[in-house]
Enzyme design. Structure first.
Site, PDB file in Angstrom:
ATOM      1  N   HIS A   1      85.942  28.492  18.137  1.00 31.74           N
ATOM      2  CA  HIS A   1      84.577  28.006  18.408  1.00 31.74           C
ATOM      3  C   HIS A   1      84.578  26.506  18.693  1.00 31.74           C
ATOM      4  CE1 HIS A   1      81.866  31.391  17.810  1.00 31.74           C
ATOM      5  NE2 HIS A   1      82.387  31.688  16.629  1.00 31.74           N
TER       6      HIS A   1
ATOM      7  N   GLY B   1      82.259  33.310   8.126  1.00 27.59           N
ATOM      8  CA  GLY B   1      82.673  32.019   8.686  1.00 27.59           C
ATOM      9  C   GLY B   1      81.563  31.488   9.560  1.00 27.59           C
TER      10      GLY B   1
ATOM     11  N   CYS C   1      80.815  38.381  15.578  1.00 27.94           N
ATOM     12  CA  CYS C   1      80.477  36.959  15.653  1.00 27.94           C
ATOM     13  C   CYS C   1      78.970  36.803  15.545  1.00 27.94           C
ATOM     14  CB  CYS C   1      80.970  36.368  16.977  1.00 27.94           C
ATOM     15  SG  CYS C   1      80.663  34.592  17.115  1.00 27.94           S
ATOM     16  N   LEU C   2      78.550  35.856  14.726  1.00 29.24           N
ATOM     17  CA  LEU C   2      77.107  35.633  14.564  1.00 29.24           C
ATOM     18  C   LEU C   2      76.474  35.156  15.872  1.00 29.24           C
ATOM     19  CD1 LEU C   2      77.247  33.962  11.037  1.00 29.24           C
ATOM     20  CD2 LEU C   2      76.396  36.267  11.579  1.00 29.24           C
TER      21      LEU C   2
ATOM     22  N   GLN D   1      78.131  26.455  16.562  1.00 28.67           N
ATOM     23  CA  GLN D   1      77.237  27.621  16.530  1.00 28.67           C
ATOM     24  C   GLN D   1      75.819  27.252  16.089  1.00 28.67           C
ATOM     25  OE1 GLN D   1      80.231  30.131  14.152  1.00 28.67           O
ATOM     26  NE2 GLN D   1      79.155  31.663  15.354  1.00 28.67           N
TER      27      GLN D   1
ATOM     28  N   HIS E   1      89.444  32.367  14.525  1.00 31.24           N
ATOM     29  CA  HIS E   1      88.158  32.632  15.187  1.00 31.24           C
ATOM     30  C   HIS E   1      87.264  31.384  15.141  1.00 31.24           C
ATOM     31  CE1 HIS E   1      84.472  35.422  15.714  1.00 31.24           C
ATOM     32  NE2 HIS E   1      83.945  34.281  15.327  1.00 31.24           N
ATOM     33  N   GLU E   2      87.221  30.718  13.974  1.00 26.75           N
ATOM     34  CA  GLU E   2      86.363  29.515  13.834  1.00 26.75           C
ATOM     35  C   GLU E   2      86.920  28.340  14.634  1.00 26.75           C
ATOM     36  OE1 GLU E   2      83.660  30.279  12.742  1.00 26.75           O
ATOM     37  OE2 GLU E   2      84.220  32.026  11.578  1.00 26.75           O
TER      38      GLU E   2
END
Ligand code: GNR
Ligand code: NI
Length: 172
Positions: A140, A46, A94-95, A51, A136-137
């Site tokens: 963000h 994702g 998480c990236l 981000q 999660h997205e």
């Protein structure tokens, strides 16, 4: 398409609230496509626009496993319509928090309304890893990272490990 660079914590742009798009036009579609290419290159399952430093309510996902056919999802202005009482726990990464992982409990199922790549309103009912990843997205888009669901103690341990790793990399 273009691979964009992914911001890592701590960065104030990861704490900001993103703005809805007016419609999914060519510019937003381009962002969706660049996010997808960036996510696959990372690799991740994702990626949300903030981000990559774009404060817009746009995200992409693909939870297909290696060897399975790709199943890209590209969403704008996602709204959570309903979540289950039942919770599910996954080990999240998480990236924007590279190499940090923690078990996070979230509603096991979620119903979402969003605009798709063609600017059509759609709804979907999600469960399992897709429900977790979508939440999660969407977090963000509201400036929330998975570590914000942990106790202050656990969050600070992960954030300090990340800072230490970033400093070591800066020297190397
Ligand atoms: O690649 C990712 N894996 C992941 C695993 C469990 C729960 C959520 C995720 S999302 C993450 C990519 C990312 O940081 N998206 O914002
Ligand atoms: Ni993330």
């Amino acid at each position: 398409m273009t691979i964009l660079s992914i911001l890592t914590a701590p960065d104030p742009r990861l704490k900001a609230t993103s703005q809805p798009v007016k419609k999914v036009d060519a510019t937003v579609r381009r962002l969706m496509d660049d996010l997808l290419e960036t996510m696959y290159a990372a690799p991740g399952i994702g990626l949300a626009a903030p981000q990559v430093g774009r404060p817009q309510r746009v995200l992409v996902l693909d939870i297909a496993k290696e060897g399975e056919p790709p199943n890209p999802l590209q969403l704008a202005n996602p709204e959570i319509l309903w979540t289950s009482e039942e919770m599910a726990t996954y080990e999240e990464g998480c990236l924007s928090l590279p190499e940090q992982y923690a078990e996070i409990a979230r509603p096991a199922k979620a119903r979402i309304r969003y605009l798709d790549h063609e600017n059509e309103i759609r709804e979907m009912e999600t469960e399992g890893l897709l429900a977790t990843c979508l939440q999660h997205e969407i977090d963000h888009l509201d400036g929330v990272l998975f570590v914000d669901h942990l106790s202050t103690l656990k969050r600070n341990i992960l954030l300090r490990k990340l800072m230490k790793m970033k400093k070591a990399q800066a020297i190397a």
